[in-house]
Every structure is written in structure tokens, then in C-alpha cells.
Design an enzyme around this catalytic site. Structure first.
Site: not given
Length: 533
Positions: A2, A343-345
Site C-alpha cells: 500500500r 494490511d501489510e502484516a
């Protein structure tokens, strides 16, 4: 991804200098004057000049002219909206414009009526003629949206804070209007750089002109925690003490947050607060060592990388922490949704991610709220009333997303290469990022939310949201430059029917809004794709 690496602080200062000098750079690389030409108040804007495009606009009859004799008539339900209209019109017209609940057939009338039930809670009807203007709606929110249309039907100088010459004519005819989607939002990242209450209010004022009804506040990330939590006070006092590139950071007290919520509600906007987890949590991890699996708190972070932090999924204290934070935030938030990020974990295994989300979503429900999250939450078990926010750039739905839609999850669309307001317009744009590509005004507008997400039926789309991430932004004029004109287009995608979405029509209409934004003090990007007035 993102978000990716932003510019250095030196680059930031250069950006600010470019904006301060009033110079913008067009797609061709040519420098253009950032100030719009002066508006002419001689003739009223046409009935079809509204953004978002209304459901129906039928010109006809004589215009109505606001004068020193004009009275604003309303019922009790519409009184708060009527007062806002009067406050808007008085500085530029110089007229008293008294607000009254006494009946009458002249002036400006704001009326709620059960007859307008087919227009829904946010729709309205506006009739203009020689005797006056009548705005009717089923609910007060519809009246509020109606006065946004009314102000667009007046000359741009009506937005001025000082007395202007007029005349103040409203074109004759009838508009009947209601939204396509119930969720029409924008988002402000106050974590990467902190924005004061006054700056948030300023953005609320600007977005409300275009009938946006959700403000998604990104309250926590690796670089800063921005909301006071009584049970975990160091989140704000320590975790909120810095921001991207360093600096003092900041946070909202509970009173501050309540004031943002109150002010947004006065503009018929609902605040959707976000606490991003299990990733994007370095500010929290730095504040409390026990939230880390190894019990060691990392240092505060002022860079722009993503995906390196994670709450400790196996520890029970993690869920005590989540319960406390969500509980306190829910108590401050009248809206139905709490956004839990997701997100983006990248530092959380898939197994742990699913386990975490399956523990957290019931906590949100226990505090009387519904779950909203980035579309990665579709990997976990779906819950009733869930909203997933799609931000990818392809429109190709994963198997998890398709399955979630079939299970009843609704989607808010925020494709990064369409609606991310922090994406550069072109290679010469002094602010923003470009990992999702350059997003000019036409790129942002020319798509249909109803058929964008492949494999997901149109009735699973709840609406659209235009996020604005703040890695490179810290002042209001920078926010404005990246948001406008693209935010107006996002609002039209959310409000107007699919049959009304036309780039040729939109670019002509948005071009006439330049003088209005200038009168409002908005520092906008004068795209060469738009025929500016």
C-alpha cells in the site's frame, strides 16, 4: 504494497516551498499558475453544473435572486441546516438572512417531509423559481446535501469571507437527487504526520461540499499513536511523541477526538476510527515492552518502511490490550464501525494472522461496533456486518475476497491507482508517492465502482473511499493540493448513478469549480486535463 518509501525531509521542505510560491507543475512538465482566475458573479451557474452529478436536473423558469429581503424558512428538523446556510451566505452577500420557523411561500425554504421518503435519508429535491428556492428531504441529512447543491448553483464568490458585489441568482428549475452508495468516504492519515483538530476540521469543511459522508481517521501506525487511551497512557504520550522525519508528533485527547466527531456530525459526516493491527504497530510496541514477544521494546520509528512490526499473537496480554483500546475508542465513537486495519502484516505468519483476527473481530462486536478492515481481513472468518476495504491496483479479487463476498461481506473500494490521493499526478508532482503509478485526474475518475472488483457482484459494493496517506504531507495546503480536484471526482463516483459518469461532462463541470476553490482558499492542482474557468 500500500505504501513505500517516501522522500527525505529536505525533499519535504522543497515541496513546501514550491506550493508556497503558488506554482504547480502540469503533466507536460510546464509550470502553470496555481491561482484560479477570478469568478464572475454576473450570471448564475447552470443547473447542470453540480458535483456530484444529480440524479435528475430539469432547467426551466425564472431564476431566484437572493436579496436583502430574503428569509430562510425551515421546520424544527431543518433548523440546524438552515443556520449553517445562513452562516455560509451572510459574509459574502452582506445580507441578514434571518432564519425562521414561520410559514411562508417566499425566500429559501428547507423542509423535511414524509413525501420525500423515496429519496432516502440523504436525498433531496430542490426547486428554484422567481419566488424562491425550496429544498425538501425526508431527513435532515438530505437537506444538508441540498444546501451543498444550492451553494454550487450560486456564483463562486459566495464562498468569500467578505462582502462581494453579487448578484446572487439561482438558476430556475428542479433537481431530484439521491446517492448511489451509502458509503462515500475519504481518509486522513494522522499517524505519519500529525494534523491538529483545526486542520481536520478544515478538511471536513472542504469535503462536505461534495456530499462525502465518512471520514476515516488512521489513528495509529509505526510512526505515531494519535489517540489517548486511559488504560494504556504511554501509547499517546510516548508512542505519539514523534512522526515521519522526526519532530514533535502529537495526539488527540479524548476531548479533542470528541470535538472532531461532533464537528463531523454537524456536517452529516460519520467518523470511522482506525487502529491498525497486528502490523503497523511499532508505536505501540515501543510504548509497552510486554506487547513484544521477546519483552523488549523497540525504539520509536520515524522512517517510512512498512511490514516490519507485529503484535505478539500468542500472548494473552495482546488481547487485553486490544479489548481496552477498542472499548475506549468505541465509547467515544457514535458511528457503527471500528476499522482494525489488517494490511501489510508481513511479520505475522498467515496462521497467526487468521488466529489474531478471529480473536479480535468478536471483541469489536462485544463493544457494540461492526468490523471494518483492509481487504486482507477476508482471510479470517467473516463476521456479520463486516466491511472490507479493497486497496489493490488490479481489480482482481482473491479467492478469500470472493468467498467473503459470498458470505455477506460488503466492500468499500479504494484502488490505489485510482483513489489514493497521495499518489503523484505525474513525474513532476512535488509531493506524494508513486508506487501505484501516477494518477492524473482522468485516471482517478474514469472507472465504475459497480463493475471494478472482478468476481464480486455489484451489490456487494458498499461504496468508495479516497485515502490520503501523509508520509510527505504535514500542512493543510499540501493536503488540498493532493486532494483537489481528485476528491471531487471520488465523491461523484460514490454519489452519482453509473449512467451519469462521463469524463467529458465531469471535466467541464470541475473546471468551473476552480474559482470556487480559490474563493474557499483551497490550494488545488490545475491539471492540464481540465478546462479551467
Amino acid at each position: 504494497m500500500r505504501r513505500r518509501t517516501a522522500r527525505t525531509r529536505l525533499r519535504h521542505l522543497l515541496c513546501a516551498l514550491l506550493l508556497t510560491t503558488g506554482t504547480a507543475v502540469g503533466a507536460t512538465g510546464a509550470s502553470v499558475d496555481a491561482a484560479a482566475p477570478a469568478a464572475s458573479a454576473a450570471a448564475p451557474p447552470s443547473l447542470g453544473n453540480v458535483i456530484p452529478a444529480p440524479t435528475s436536473a430539469k432547467p426551466g423558469g425564472s431564476p431566484y435572486e437572493i436579496s436583502a429581503k430574503t428569509v430562510i424558512r425551515t421546520d424544527r428538523t431543518g433548523a440546524p441546516v438552515a443556520r449553517q446556510l445562513a452562516e455560509l451566505l451572510r459574509p459574502s452577500t452582506g445580507y441578514e438572512l434571518p432564519v425562521t420557523t414561520k410559514s411562508g411561500d417566499s425566500g429559501i425554504q428547507l423542509r423535511t417531509s414524509a413525501k420525500e421518503r423515496p429519496l432516502g435519508a440523504e436525498g433531496y429535491r430542490l426547486k428554484s423559481g422567481r419566488a424562491g428556492v425550496v429544498i425538501s428531504a425526508y431527513k435532515a441529512a438530505g437537506l444538508f446535501h441540498g444546501i451543498q447543491t444550492l451553494r454550487q448553483l450560486l456564483p463562486a464568490a459566495v464562498e468569500s469571507g467578505s462582502v462581494q458585489a453579487g448578484p446572487w441568482k439561482v438558476a430556475g428549475g428542479t433537481i431530484s437527487d439521491k446517492p448511489r452508495y451509502g458509503y462515500r468516504g475519504t481518509h486522513l492519515d494522522v499517524s505519519r504526520h500529525f494534523f491538529s483538530v483545526d486542520k481536520v476540521k478544515k478538511y471536513i469543511d472542504q469535503m462536505s461540499l461534495y456530499k462525502i459522508n465518512r471520514l476515516h481517521l488512521h489513528l495509529s501506525d509505526d510512526q505515531g499513536w494519535r489517540i489517548a487511551i486511559d488504560s494504556w497512557p504511554r501509547l499517546a504520550t510516548y508512542g505519539g511523541s514523534t512522526q515521519v522525519g522526526g519532530g514533535a508528533g502529537g495526539y488527540y485527547t479524548k476531548a479533542d477526538y470528541k470535538e472532531i466527531v461532533r464537528y463531523a456530525a454537524s456536517k452529516y459526516l460519520t467518523v470511522v476510527p482506525e487502529i491498525d493491527m497486528p502490523g503497523h504497530t511499532n508505536a505501540a510496541l515501543a510504548s509497552y515492552a510486554e506487547l513484544n514477544c521477546d519483552g523488549v521494546a523497540p525504539p520509536l520509528y520515524t522512517g517510512t518502511d512498512v511490514g516490519f512490526s507485529s503484535l505478539c499473537v500468542p500472548k494473552e496480554i495482546t488481547y487485553d490490550f486490544v479489548d481496552d483500546v477498542i472499548g475506549e475508542l468505541a465509547a467515544l465513537t457514535p458511528g457503527e464501525y471500528i476499522h482494525i486495519g489488517g494490511d501489510e502484516a508481513h511479520s505475522t505468519s498467515h496462521e497467526d494472522y487468521v488466529k489474531f483476527m478471529n480473536r479480535v473481530t468478536p471483541i469489536v462486536a462485544e463493544h457494540g461496533k461492526k468490523v471494518m478492515g483492509w481487504h486482507q481481513i477476508a482471510a479470517a472468518d467473516p463476521v456479520k456486518g463486516e466491511l472490507a476495504q479493497y486497496w489493490d491496483t488490479t481489480g482482481a479479487a482473491s479467492a478469500d475476497v470472493v468467498a467473503a463476498a459470498k458470505a455477506g461481506t460488503k466492500f468499500v473500494l479504494s484502488p490505489a491507482n485510482k483513489l489514493y490521493l497521495d499518489m503523484k499526478y505525474n513525474k513532476d508532482t512535488p509531493l506524494g508517492l508513486s508506487w501505484a503509478g501516477y494518477v492524473e485526474v482522468q485516471d482517478s475518475y474514469s472507472w465504475d465502482p459497480g463493475n471494478y472488483l472482478q468476481g464480486v457482484p455489484g451489490d456487494a459494493v458498499a461504496g468508495v473511499e479516497a485515502p490520503l496517506w501523509s508520509e510527505t504531507l504535514w500542512e493543510s495546503d499540501q493536503v488540498e493540493f493532493m486532494a483537489f480536484p481528485r476528491l471531487a471526482g471520488a465523491a461523484e463516483l460514490g454519489w452519482s448513478q453509473a449512467s451519469a459518469l462521463s469524463w467529458d461532462s465531469y471535466k467541464a463541470r470541475v473546471g468551473t469549480h476552480g474559482p470556487r476553490w480559490t474563493a474557499m482558499g483551497i490550494d488545488f492542482y490545475r491539471s492540464p486535463q481540465v478546462p479551467w474557468s
